[in-house]
Motif scaffolding. Sequence first.
Motif, PDB file in Angstrom:
ATOM      1  N   ALA A 183      42.051  25.709  45.423  1.00 36.85           N
ATOM      2  CA  ALA A 183      42.670  26.905  46.006  1.00 36.85           C
ATOM      3  C   ALA A 183      44.146  26.662  46.338  1.00 36.85           C
ATOM      4  CB  ALA A 183      41.916  27.325  47.261  1.00 36.85           C
ATOM      5  N   THR A 184      44.467  25.452  46.831  1.00 29.52           N
ATOM      6  CA  THR A 184      45.854  25.148  47.194  1.00 29.52           C
ATOM      7  C   THR A 184      46.756  25.208  45.963  1.00 29.52           C
ATOM      8  OG1 THR A 184      45.032  23.669  48.898  1.00 29.52           O
ATOM      9  CG2 THR A 184      47.339  23.411  48.267  1.00 29.52           C
ATOM     10  N   LEU A 185      46.349  24.490  44.889  1.00 26.65           N
ATOM     11  CA  LEU A 185      47.195  24.440  43.695  1.00 26.65           C
ATOM     12  C   LEU A 185      47.296  25.812  43.030  1.00 26.65           C
ATOM     13  CD1 LEU A 185      46.364  20.962  42.130  1.00 26.65           C
ATOM     14  CD2 LEU A 185      48.551  21.734  43.045  1.00 26.65           C
ATOM     15  N   VAL A 186      46.174  26.570  43.010  1.00 26.43           N
ATOM     16  CA  VAL A 186      46.210  27.903  42.394  1.00 26.43           C
ATOM     17  C   VAL A 186      47.128  28.826  43.194  1.00 26.43           C
ATOM     18  CG1 VAL A 186      44.846  29.970  41.859  1.00 26.43           C
ATOM     19  CG2 VAL A 186      43.959  27.722  41.257  1.00 26.43           C
ATOM     20  N   ALA A 187      47.026  28.767  44.539  1.00 26.03           N
ATOM     21  CA  ALA A 187      47.884  29.622  45.374  1.00 26.03           C
ATOM     22  C   ALA A 187      49.357  29.290  45.141  1.00 26.03           C
ATOM     23  CB  ALA A 187      47.526  29.441  46.855  1.00 26.03           C
ATOM     24  N   ILE A 188      49.691  27.984  45.110  1.00 33.12           N
ATOM     25  CA  ILE A 188      51.081  27.573  44.865  1.00 33.12           C
ATOM     26  C   ILE A 188      51.558  28.083  43.504  1.00 33.12           C
ATOM     27  CG2 ILE A 188      52.572  25.568  44.411  1.00 33.12           C
ATOM     28  CD1 ILE A 188      50.908  24.038  46.510  1.00 33.12           C
ATOM     29  N   ALA A 189      50.726  27.897  42.478  1.00 34.64           N
ATOM     30  CA  ALA A 189      51.125  28.288  41.118  1.00 34.64           C
ATOM     31  C   ALA A 189      51.318  29.801  41.007  1.00 34.64           C
ATOM     32  CB  ALA A 189      50.078  27.806  40.105  1.00 34.64           C
ATOM     33  N   LEU A 190      50.412  30.579  41.630  1.00 27.06           N
ATOM     34  CA  LEU A 190      50.512  32.040  41.527  1.00 27.06           C
ATOM     35  C   LEU A 190      51.752  32.556  42.250  1.00 27.06           C
ATOM     36  CD1 LEU A 190      46.800  33.239  41.961  1.00 27.06           C
ATOM     37  CD2 LEU A 190      48.137  33.135  39.856  1.00 27.06           C
ATOM     38  N   ILE A 191      52.004  32.047  43.471  1.00 27.38           N
ATOM     39  CA  ILE A 191      53.184  32.506  44.230  1.00 27.38           C
ATOM     40  C   ILE A 191      54.462  32.125  43.476  1.00 27.38           C
ATOM     41  CG2 ILE A 191      54.498  32.247  46.373  1.00 27.38           C
ATOM     42  CD1 ILE A 191      51.773  31.684  47.774  1.00 27.38           C
ATOM     43  N   ALA A 192      54.535  30.835  43.036  1.00 31.19           N
ATOM     44  CA  ALA A 192      55.725  30.385  42.302  1.00 31.19           C
ATOM     45  C   ALA A 192      55.883  31.189  41.009  1.00 31.19           C
ATOM     46  CB  ALA A 192      55.617  28.896  41.988  1.00 31.19           C
ATOM     47  N   GLY A 193      54.771  31.471  40.322  1.00 31.15           N
ATOM     48  CA  GLY A 193      54.814  32.232  39.071  1.00 31.15           C
ATOM     49  C   GLY A 193      55.338  33.635  39.286  1.00 31.15           C
ATOM     50  N   PHE A 194      54.886  34.286  40.375  1.00 33.97           N
ATOM     51  CA  PHE A 194      55.307  35.662  40.637  1.00 33.97           C
ATOM     52  C   PHE A 194      56.786  35.736  41.026  1.00 33.97           C
ATOM     53  CE2 PHE A 194      55.681  39.386  43.512  1.00 33.97           C
ATOM     54  CZ  PHE A 194      55.426  40.365  42.557  1.00 33.97           C
ATOM     55  N   VAL A 195      57.193  34.890  41.980  1.00 35.76           N
ATOM     56  CA  VAL A 195      58.585  34.954  42.458  1.00 35.76           C
ATOM     57  C   VAL A 195      59.559  34.549  41.356  1.00 35.76           C
ATOM     58  CG1 VAL A 195      60.224  34.118  44.186  1.00 35.76           C
ATOM     59  CG2 VAL A 195      57.860  34.534  44.840  1.00 35.76           C
ATOM     60  N   SER A 196      59.240  33.449  40.631  1.00 36.25           N
ATOM     61  CA  SER A 196      60.154  33.040  39.560  1.00 36.25           C
ATOM     62  C   SER A 196      60.183  34.100  38.460  1.00 36.25           C
ATOM     63  CB  SER A 196      59.766  31.680  38.993  1.00 36.25           C
ATOM     64  OG  SER A 196      58.503  31.749  38.379  1.00 36.25           O
ATOM     65  N   GLY A 197      59.043  34.771  38.220  1.00 42.87           N
ATOM     66  CA  GLY A 197      58.990  35.835  37.226  1.00 42.87           C
ATOM     67  C   GLY A 197      59.935  36.972  37.563  1.00 42.87           C
ATOM     68  N   LEU A 198      59.907  37.402  38.832  1.00 39.59           N
ATOM     69  CA  LEU A 198      60.812  38.482  39.255  1.00 39.59           C
ATOM     70  C   LEU A 198      62.268  38.065  39.066  1.00 39.59           C
ATOM     71  CD1 LEU A 198      59.320  39.911  42.586  1.00 39.59           C
ATOM     72  CD2 LEU A 198      59.392  40.988  40.328  1.00 39.59           C
ATOM     73  N   LEU A 199      62.603  36.846  39.525  1.00 38.51           N
ATOM     74  CA  LEU A 199      63.997  36.390  39.449  1.00 38.51           C
ATOM     75  C   LEU A 199      64.458  36.254  37.992  1.00 38.51           C
ATOM     76  CD1 LEU A 199      63.966  33.706  42.300  1.00 38.51           C
ATOM     77  CD2 LEU A 199      65.037  35.970  42.350  1.00 38.51           C
ATOM     78  N   LEU A 200      63.593  35.674  37.148  1.00 33.76           N
ATOM     79  CA  LEU A 200      63.986  35.473  35.754  1.00 33.76           C
ATOM     80  C   LEU A 200      64.065  36.788  34.995  1.00 33.76           C
ATOM     81  CD1 LEU A 200      62.139  32.167  34.881  1.00 33.76           C
ATOM     82  CD2 LEU A 200      64.583  32.542  35.096  1.00 33.76           C
ATOM     83  N   THR A 201      63.173  37.753  35.337  1.00 31.83           N
ATOM     84  CA  THR A 201      63.253  39.064  34.701  1.00 31.83           C
ATOM     85  C   THR A 201      64.599  39.712  35.014  1.00 31.83           C
ATOM     86  OG1 THR A 201      60.872  39.372  34.861  1.00 31.83           O
ATOM     87  CG2 THR A 201      62.191  41.354  34.571  1.00 31.83           C
ATOM     88  N   ILE A 202      64.989  39.661  36.298  1.00 32.98           N
ATOM     89  CA  ILE A 202      66.287  40.235  36.680  1.00 32.98           C
ATOM     90  C   ILE A 202      67.420  39.536  35.912  1.00 32.98           C
ATOM     91  CG2 ILE A 202      67.939  40.497  38.592  1.00 32.98           C
ATOM     92  CD1 ILE A 202      65.445  40.713  40.456  1.00 32.98           C
TER      93      ILE A 202
END
Lengths: 172, 192
Positions: free
Chosen positions: B124-143
Amino acid sequence: MFPILVVLTAIELGSGLVLDTFEGTLLQYPSLLVLVPVTIGMAGNLGSILAARFSTAFHLGLLSFAATDDRLAGNAIATVALAVTLFPLVGAGAWLLQTVIGGTALPLRTVVLVALVSGSLLAVLAIVVTTVTTYAAYRFELDPDDVVIPVVTNVCDVLGVVVLFGAVRVLV
Amino acid sequence: MTVREVALEAYRESLPVLALSAVGGLFAGVVLGGMDAELQDVAGLLVLVPALLATRGNVYGSLGARLGSALHQGLIDPRFSFDDDRINAAVAAALANGVLISGVAAVMAVALLALVGRPSAPLATLVAIALIAGFVSGLLLTIAVVSVVFVGYRRGLNPDTLAGPVVTTTGDVVGIATLLGATRLVLALGGG
């Protein structure tokens, strides 16, 4: 696109596992940890630039797969020259940044040497991987633009970690 | 062209892009170098680093290529609005792929570590870290990708040659920085 991503991720996790096995050394010498993303990135970039140039030459009918081919040899020489130019600077940059921020345990020449040896070896490996993949795409009548760049970039990423691991084992 | 001419041309054309991405990679490295405490706290986090960095390049590099092709074909206008279904669909698909593959990478990493008998933080820890990092970096990189491709196109630059270097330079920095942020957040919330 998702199935391809899963395959590429599985390949990348292999290199993550290699990193994990020498985590102790990396944490002991943070200037080596600083080298990790840039070595992975440069290896992938050297490969993908070469792959893009080979693919274009191939589409234009300018490439033949012979050791005497001018375009093959010229691009291969350029790849090695780029690695030999940039990797020592990358090593020096990693050492300098880490010294400014947190202090380093390794001397400058060790970090530069690790970067130069890894970079030179990676340039040679990138040439081999790119040539073999482009030739395979040609033999199997696949469009090199679709196949070669993702394969080469991800394989070179993995090789980046493996080569860095080897260089650290021998030189540090 | 002689071997010498080919080599010189390839060297001159590639050096600036490679130097730029080396600078980006070094800054990403500095962030990773400062993550030693988190890397020790969350066993298996380092296994995810290459996979997450490559995902950023694969997913958002492809978004840049799609937008570039659509601009060249005249299918979209280089304007920022939420009205264009084609742009919205491309962005949504990239974000969905980027977040989902990050979670899958974490699950696969935990399975792999268990298989070879190496220590790993809870799933759960690694999945939570990966999902949060994936979402935030996705928004920033899309912009970053949409801005550079659109603004570049309006100024007469070829988006095909812009998207690659932008993703490789910003992707590593954003990828590692968001991984650090997500790890600190999850550790602060009691995971780990």
